[in-house]
Design a protein around this motif. Structure first.
Motif, PDB file in Angstrom:
ATOM      1  N   SER A   3      27.789  87.604  63.837  1.00  0.00           N
ATOM      2  CA  SER A   3      29.216  87.335  63.816  1.00  0.00           C
ATOM      3  C   SER A   3      29.886  88.344  62.897  1.00  0.00           C
ATOM      4  N   ARG A   4      31.006  88.929  63.348  1.00  0.00           N
ATOM      5  CA  ARG A   4      31.757  89.899  62.541  1.00  0.00           C
ATOM      6  C   ARG A   4      33.206  89.456  62.454  1.00  0.00           C
ATOM      7  N   GLU A   5      33.818  89.788  61.317  1.00  0.00           N
ATOM      8  CA  GLU A   5      35.194  89.363  61.088  1.00  0.00           C
ATOM      9  C   GLU A   5      35.860  90.355  60.143  1.00  0.00           C
ATOM     10  N   ARG A   6      37.146  90.605  60.351  1.00  0.00           N
ATOM     11  CA  ARG A   6      37.934  91.477  59.472  1.00  0.00           C
ATOM     12  C   ARG A   6      39.031  90.628  58.842  1.00  0.00           C
ATOM     13  N   ARG A   7      39.197  90.716  57.528  1.00  0.00           N
ATOM     14  CA  ARG A   7      40.223  89.964  56.809  1.00  0.00           C
ATOM     15  C   ARG A   7      40.986  90.894  55.878  1.00  0.00           C
ATOM     16  N   VAL A   8      42.117  90.389  55.376  1.00  0.00           N
ATOM     17  CA  VAL A   8      42.925  91.138  54.422  1.00  0.00           C
ATOM     18  C   VAL A   8      43.275  90.207  53.261  1.00  0.00           C
ATOM     19  N   GLN A  20      20.531  87.064  59.652  1.00  0.00           N
ATOM     20  CA  GLN A  20      19.358  86.567  58.938  1.00  0.00           C
ATOM     21  C   GLN A  20      19.726  85.476  57.927  1.00  0.00           C
ATOM     22  N   ARG A  21      20.564  84.529  58.338  1.00  0.00           N
ATOM     23  CA  ARG A  21      20.960  83.361  57.544  1.00  0.00           C
ATOM     24  C   ARG A  21      21.730  83.726  56.276  1.00  0.00           C
ATOM     25  N   ILE A  33      30.050  96.249  48.276  1.00  0.00           N
ATOM     26  CA  ILE A  33      29.433  95.327  49.227  1.00  0.00           C
ATOM     27  C   ILE A  33      28.850  94.145  48.470  1.00  0.00           C
ATOM     28  N   GLY A  34      28.583  93.087  49.192  1.00  0.00           N
ATOM     29  CA  GLY A  34      27.966  91.919  48.580  1.00  0.00           C
ATOM     30  C   GLY A  34      27.322  91.041  49.627  1.00  0.00           C
ATOM     31  N   ALA A  35      26.568  90.070  49.148  1.00  0.00           N
ATOM     32  CA  ALA A  35      25.881  89.122  50.026  1.00  0.00           C
ATOM     33  C   ALA A  35      26.076  87.720  49.471  1.00  0.00           C
ATOM     34  N   ALA A  36      26.131  86.754  50.367  1.00  0.00           N
ATOM     35  CA  ALA A  36      26.336  85.359  49.971  1.00  0.00           C
ATOM     36  C   ALA A  36      25.570  84.456  50.927  1.00  0.00           C
ATOM     37  N   LEU A  37      25.421  83.205  50.517  1.00  0.00           N
ATOM     38  CA  LEU A  37      24.690  82.247  51.337  1.00  0.00           C
ATOM     39  C   LEU A  37      25.547  81.612  52.421  1.00  0.00           C
ATOM     40  N   ARG A  72      31.133  94.722  34.529  1.00  0.00           N
ATOM     41  CA  ARG A  72      31.403  93.811  35.649  1.00  0.00           C
ATOM     42  C   ARG A  72      30.713  94.299  36.919  1.00  0.00           C
ATOM     43  N   TRP A  73      30.806  95.597  37.199  1.00  0.00           N
ATOM     44  CA  TRP A  73      30.193  96.109  38.421  1.00  0.00           C
ATOM     45  C   TRP A  73      28.677  96.114  38.341  1.00  0.00           C
ATOM     46  N   HIS A  74      28.125  96.443  37.186  1.00  0.00           N
ATOM     47  CA  HIS A  74      26.672  96.387  37.047  1.00  0.00           C
ATOM     48  C   HIS A  74      26.178  94.952  37.195  1.00  0.00           C
ATOM     49  N   SER A  75      26.919  94.010  36.661  1.00  0.00           N
ATOM     50  CA  SER A  75      26.565  92.604  36.808  1.00  0.00           C
ATOM     51  C   SER A  75      26.593  92.189  38.274  1.00  0.00           C
ATOM     52  N   ALA A  76      27.635  92.598  38.996  1.00  0.00           N
ATOM     53  CA  ALA A  76      27.729  92.274  40.427  1.00  0.00           C
ATOM     54  C   ALA A  76      26.578  92.894  41.203  1.00  0.00           C
ATOM     55  N   LEU A  77      26.240  94.137  40.891  1.00  0.00           N
ATOM     56  CA  LEU A  77      25.124  94.792  41.582  1.00  0.00           C
ATOM     57  C   LEU A  77      23.796  94.128  41.234  1.00  0.00           C
ATOM     58  N   ASP A  78      23.629  93.700  39.998  1.00  0.00           N
ATOM     59  CA  ASP A  78      22.405  92.982  39.617  1.00  0.00           C
ATOM     60  C   ASP A  78      22.272  91.678  40.392  1.00  0.00           C
ATOM     61  N   ARG A  79      23.392  90.931  40.532  1.00  0.00           N
ATOM     62  CA  ARG A  79      23.361  89.686  41.307  1.00  0.00           C
ATOM     63  C   ARG A  79      22.966  89.967  42.755  1.00  0.00           C
ATOM     64  N   LEU A  80      23.523  91.037  43.324  1.00  0.00           N
ATOM     65  CA  LEU A  80      23.193  91.399  44.708  1.00  0.00           C
ATOM     66  C   LEU A  80      21.716  91.764  44.822  1.00  0.00           C
ATOM     67  N   ALA A  81      21.201  92.518  43.880  1.00  0.00           N
ATOM     68  CA  ALA A  81      19.788  92.915  43.916  1.00  0.00           C
ATOM     69  C   ALA A  81      18.872  91.698  43.816  1.00  0.00           C
ATOM     70  N   ARG A  82      19.220  90.744  42.941  1.00  0.00           N
ATOM     71  CA  ARG A  82      18.411  89.522  42.822  1.00  0.00           C
ATOM     72  C   ARG A  82      18.449  88.713  44.110  1.00  0.00           C
ATOM     73  N   TYR A  83      19.625  88.635  44.728  1.00  0.00           N
ATOM     74  CA  TYR A  83      19.772  87.884  45.975  1.00  0.00           C
ATOM     75  C   TYR A  83      18.921  88.518  47.076  1.00  0.00           C
ATOM     76  N   VAL A  84      19.015  89.826  47.204  1.00  0.00           N
ATOM     77  CA  VAL A  84      18.259  90.527  48.264  1.00  0.00           C
ATOM     78  C   VAL A  84      16.759  90.388  48.014  1.00  0.00           C
ATOM     79  N   ALA A  85      16.340  90.489  46.765  1.00  0.00           N
ATOM     80  CA  ALA A  85      14.921  90.356  46.450  1.00  0.00           C
ATOM     81  C   ALA A  85      14.393  88.959  46.760  1.00  0.00           C
ATOM     82  N   ALA A  86      15.238  87.948  46.598  1.00  0.00           N
ATOM     83  CA  ALA A  86      14.811  86.568  46.844  1.00  0.00           C
ATOM     84  C   ALA A  86      14.846  86.203  48.327  1.00  0.00           C
ATOM     85  N   ALA A  87      15.575  86.973  49.135  1.00  0.00           N
ATOM     86  CA  ALA A  87      15.732  86.645  50.568  1.00  0.00           C
ATOM     87  C   ALA A  87      14.488  86.933  51.361  1.00  0.00           C
TER      88      ALA A  87
END
Length: 87
Positions: A3-8, A20-21, A33-37, A72-87
């Motif tokens: 599913s794809r969507e564009r927002r503003v 992939q869920r 970029i980011g990832a969420a559940l 802030r950006w390093h923190s966001a990237l760290d969260r993304l890396a942890r999420y991807v590693a756990a997926a």
């Protein structure tokens, strides 16, 4: 099913898609970029990223970027890396 969507948000576009869920988001023309559940979580995170960018851009000088901005950006990237590693 993909599913794809564009927002503003606040005049800045962002893309959402699922696979992939997981839900992913990307800010248009910014490279963030980011990832969420979930879909609502992805929307919230993308909007929050836009808000932070707009706040920083209002007085942002690339040559004199503050450490808080980078943290802030390093923190966001760290969260993304942890999420991807756990997926």
């Amino acid at each position: 099913m993909l599913s794809r969507e564009r927002r503003v948000h606040q005049g800045m576009g962002f893309d959402l898609w699922t696979g992939q869920r997981s839900w992913f988001w990307k800010l248009a023309d910014r490279g963030a970029i980011g990832a969420a559940l979930s879909h609502p979580q992805a929307v919230r995170e993308a909007c929050r990223a836009i808000d932070e960018l707009l706040e920083c851009d209002s007085g942002f000088d690339p040559a004199g970027a503050t450490s808080a901005y980078h943290e802030r950006w390093h923190s966001a990237l760290d969260r993304l890396a942890r999420y991807v590693a756990a997926a």
